[in-house]
Design an enzyme around this catalytic site. Structure first.
Site, PDB file in Angstrom:
ATOM      1  N   TYR A  59       3.645  -1.063   6.056  1.00  0.00           N
ATOM      2  CA  TYR A  59       2.913  -2.321   5.927  1.00  0.00           C
ATOM      3  C   TYR A  59       1.405  -2.111   5.886  1.00  0.00           C
ATOM      4  CZ  TYR A  59       1.234  -7.046   6.953  1.00  0.00           C
ATOM      5  OH  TYR A  59       0.578  -8.251   6.900  1.00  0.00           O
TER       6      TYR A  59
ATOM      7  N   SER B  79      -4.430  -8.747   5.398  1.00  0.00           N
ATOM      8  CA  SER B  79      -4.121  -8.765   6.827  1.00  0.00           C
ATOM      9  C   SER B  79      -5.141  -7.944   7.591  1.00  0.00           C
ATOM     10  CB  SER B  79      -2.727  -8.178   7.065  1.00  0.00           C
ATOM     11  OG  SER B  79      -2.504  -7.978   8.447  1.00  0.00           O
TER      12      SER B  79
END
Length: 384
Positions: free
Chosen positions: A238, A210
């Protein structure tokens, strides 16, 4: 004379102690504000301009015939993973959907087979159960697959979680859920499947990462985010897990000799509208619907992973980075072009610390990769 020698030893020990104390004081505990600003700039820039930057790509991405490939895709019942599995199968690949919910996967396969009927041979897809919140499940899956003694050409570690706004949760293995699902479990799967990847050489490990790793920071002494040095939020969980994945991949890339024939890559799918939106606050969900132009759908988000899994020039590019002793592994952006991961991802010292800590957490010996490459058996703490 003895007293003098003893004094020198004591003085040397005190000097070493002071050096260690100084190192602890100067140890980096978070991103610097310039790195933080630069990271968020990259995230916002990608969201606003990703569609323009990737405008040269077709949708769906055209794939060559893949009837000679066997691919494992984790998290393939929804979002990007579902698109990856479907498109690989339609191109002729043998696809293994490694999922937590086999019933949903089998229903999906039936739907795809019905839609594909009359367009060629039936899709070659099967389902195997894999729960990334259980390292026992990862080890059992790997053992079952390796026992087939067949080749594995592509492992796509796609499954991931981003529990936005949720309180901190831990797996039954005792690890914070983001770090386990996004980093530890894919790391264990990648290492344990090396025997099958070697049989499938030239083969690839593709980690769906990501752009958010640009604002991540890994505290190797506090991978679970429980020390209190950093306030836990789902964003911290995350972003640090995604950065840890890049760092681990970079060391794995270096540890694998050229003769093993295994390429290791990370890819950014872009900012994609997937099931993660279900966990978003209502106001953010509303924003998702207000700016559809900027955000990729799952098919668009699958392109970088499909490119990394199938493009013939990828192995050559990975080996070029290794020959140049580049500090990070190959990283492809959402436009399927090579890009640099974050500045923090280039921290070689931290990357090796993440490597060692990760192997310890997933129950593997420090020389696991080297032993598996030599064909030796490696005992994992999990799965038996």
């Amino acid at each position: 004379m003895a007293s003098s020698a003893s004094g020198e030893v004591k003085e040397e020990e005190e000097k070493k102690l002071k050096q260690k104390q100084k190192q602890r004081r100067t140890k980096k505990e978070r991103l610097g504000w310039i790195e933080w600003v630069r990271g968020w700039f990259n995230v916002i820039y990608e969201m606003l301009f990703q569609r323009i930057i990737a405008s040269h790509l077709q949708n769906p991405l055209p794939l060559p015939p893949l009837s000679d490939l066997t691919c494992i895709v984790t998290g393939s019942t929804s979002g990007i993973g579902r698109e990856i599995a479907r498109q690989l199968a339609e191109a002729g690949a043998h696809v293994v959907m490694a999922v937590r919910n086999p019933k949903a996967a089998n229903e999906l396969i039936q739907k795809w087979q019905n839609e594909w009927s009359g367009m060629g041979l039936p899709l070659n897809i099967e389902v195997m159960e894999l729960d990334l919140l259980s390292l026992d499940s990862v080890a059992r899956f790997s053992e079952a697959w390796n026992a087939r003694l067949g080749p594995l050409h592509v492992l796509i570690n796609n499954a991931g979680i981003f529990s936005i706004g949720e309180p901190q949760k831990f797996s039954k293995d005792g690890y914070e859920e983001h770090i386990q699902v996004n980093h530890l479990a894919p790391a264990l799967l990648s290492v344990l499947l090396l025997p099958s990847l070697i049989r499938g050489s030239p083969s690839r490990i593709v980690n769906v990462n990501s752009i958010m790793h640009y604002v991540g920071f890994v505290d190797v002494e506090d991978m679970n985010c429980v020390s209190g040095k950093r306030k836990y939020t789902s964003l911290v969980g995350y972003t640090s897990s995604k950065l840890a994945e890049v760092m681990f991949s970079s060391v794995l890339h270096k540890r694998l000799p050229a003769e093993a024939g295994i390429s290791v890559l990370c890819v950014s799918p872009g900012i994609v509208h997937t099931n993660v939106a279900r966990d978003l606050p209502k106001i953010v969900q509303a924003a998702y619907h207000l700016i559809p132009y900027f955000i990729f759908n799952a098919q668009e988000g699958s392109r970088s992973a499909l490119f990394a899994a199938t493009d013939p020039q990828v192995p050559e590019y990975c080996e070029l980075l290794k020959a140049d002793e580049w500090p990070v592994c190959a990283f492809l952006s959402q436009d399927c072009r090579p890009t640099n991961p974050s500045e923090e991802a280039h921290n070689v010292e931290t990357s090796y610390q993440v490597w060692e800590k990760t192997l310890e957490m997933i129950g593997l010996p420090s020389d696991a990769v080297e032993r598996l490459i030599e064909g030796e058996e490696v005992i994992c703490r999990y799965g038996r």
